[in-house]
Design a protein around this motif. Structure first.
Motif, PDB file in Angstrom:
ATOM      1  N   SER A  52       0.855  -1.230  -0.167  1.00 18.86           N
ATOM      2  CA  SER A  52      -0.060  -0.043  -0.094  1.00 18.86           C
ATOM      3  C   SER A  52       0.821   1.040   0.071  1.00 18.86           C
ATOM      4  N   LYS A  57      -4.174   2.677  -4.620  1.00 20.87           N
ATOM      5  CA  LYS A  57      -5.006   2.034  -3.860  1.00 20.87           C
ATOM      6  C   LYS A  57      -4.908   0.353  -3.980  1.00 20.87           C
ATOM      7  N   ASN A  76      -5.792   3.779   2.087  1.00 20.32           N
ATOM      8  CA  ASN A  76      -5.867   3.482   0.641  1.00 20.32           C
ATOM      9  C   ASN A  76      -5.912   1.764   0.473  1.00 20.32           C
TER      10      ASN A  76
END
Length: 246
Positions: A52, A57, A76
């Motif tokens: 991440s 995302k 995210n």
């Protein structure tokens, strides 16, 4: 897909080993775009958390709601309960697809069809895992007694893929040669026992026999390793990394 990991799911976050940063860096070095990644069979989100930091995302899926409830929550990362073989993701979505210590539970053909459908052209798939731990010859012998003699008939048939270092799994992608990696931790005997409690074969044994097989080896283990003394634990890392060419 079998769900062997909803029971005592909190133990996985506490005791399952994380992956070395060098491995994550190698995987990332093969990726050319960093918009969207899918971490499949995410469990407690170990790999989702690591990747991440590189992606806008990460979509992380698992069939165990209990595992997802214990997963690392970051802005995210979006978690969802979905099977690996059939998701609601659009076609041509992902720059990277990761699977850590889970692919051996999947229907390979159906999962790889989903990988091909949801990946972008030239996307990367990284199948990761770790083998049986090693400590020192004396303790390894005790662990091997548990692994092979006591639990031998209690392992699911899919465990054979781990024992063969993922070398025998189907892998219909343009394979990228990976360096060798190992995962080293400094653990107490208490941490080791906590990790052993997460083995699926231990759970199968307890369910059938109403007793914990770790209790069989614990006296001998504790006779040579004080409960809070630390030792170096090493896990061999399993990798199959490929490019998805459409």
């Amino acid at each position: 897909m079998k769900d062997n990991f909803s029971d005592k799911s909190h133990l996985y976050k506490q005791f399952r080993p994380e992956y070395p940063s060098e491995l994550i860096e190698f995987v990332i070095s093969n990726v050319s775009n960093f918009d969207l990644a899918w971490d499949c069979g995410t469990g407690n989100g170990q790999i989702a958390k690591e990747i991440s930091t590189h992606f806008k995302k990460v979509l992380a899926t698992d069939i165990s709601e209990e595992q997802l409830l214990n997963a690392e929550k970051l802005e995210n990362i979006i978690y969802s309960k979905q099977a690996a073989e059939k998701t609601n993701f659009p076609d041509d979505s992902f720059d990277l697809i990761t699977v850590a210590q889970a692919v051996h539970w999947f229907d390979f053909e159906k999962f790889y069809n989903e990988v091909n459908r949801t990946s972008k052209n030239n996307g990367i798939i990284a199948v990761l895992g770790y083998g049986k731990l090693q400590i020192d010859p004396e303790i390894d012998r005790i662990i091997d007694q548990l692994y092979t003699k006591i639990l031998g008939d209690y392992w699911d048939k899919e465990r054979k893929y781990i024992d063969k270092n993922y070398s025998t799994i189907p892998f219909p992608f343009f394979e990228i040669k990976s360096p060798s990696f190992s995962n080293t931790h400094s653990w107490t005997c208490q941490q080791l026992i906590g990790y052993l409690e997460t083995w699926s074969a231990v759970k199968h044994y307890i369910k059938k026999n109403k007793k914990n097989p770790i209790d069989i080896i614990k006296p001998e283990l504790l006779s040579i390793w004080n409960y809070n003394e630390t030792k170096e634990i090493s896990f061999p890392i399993l990798t199959r990394i490929g490019k998805i060419i459409k």
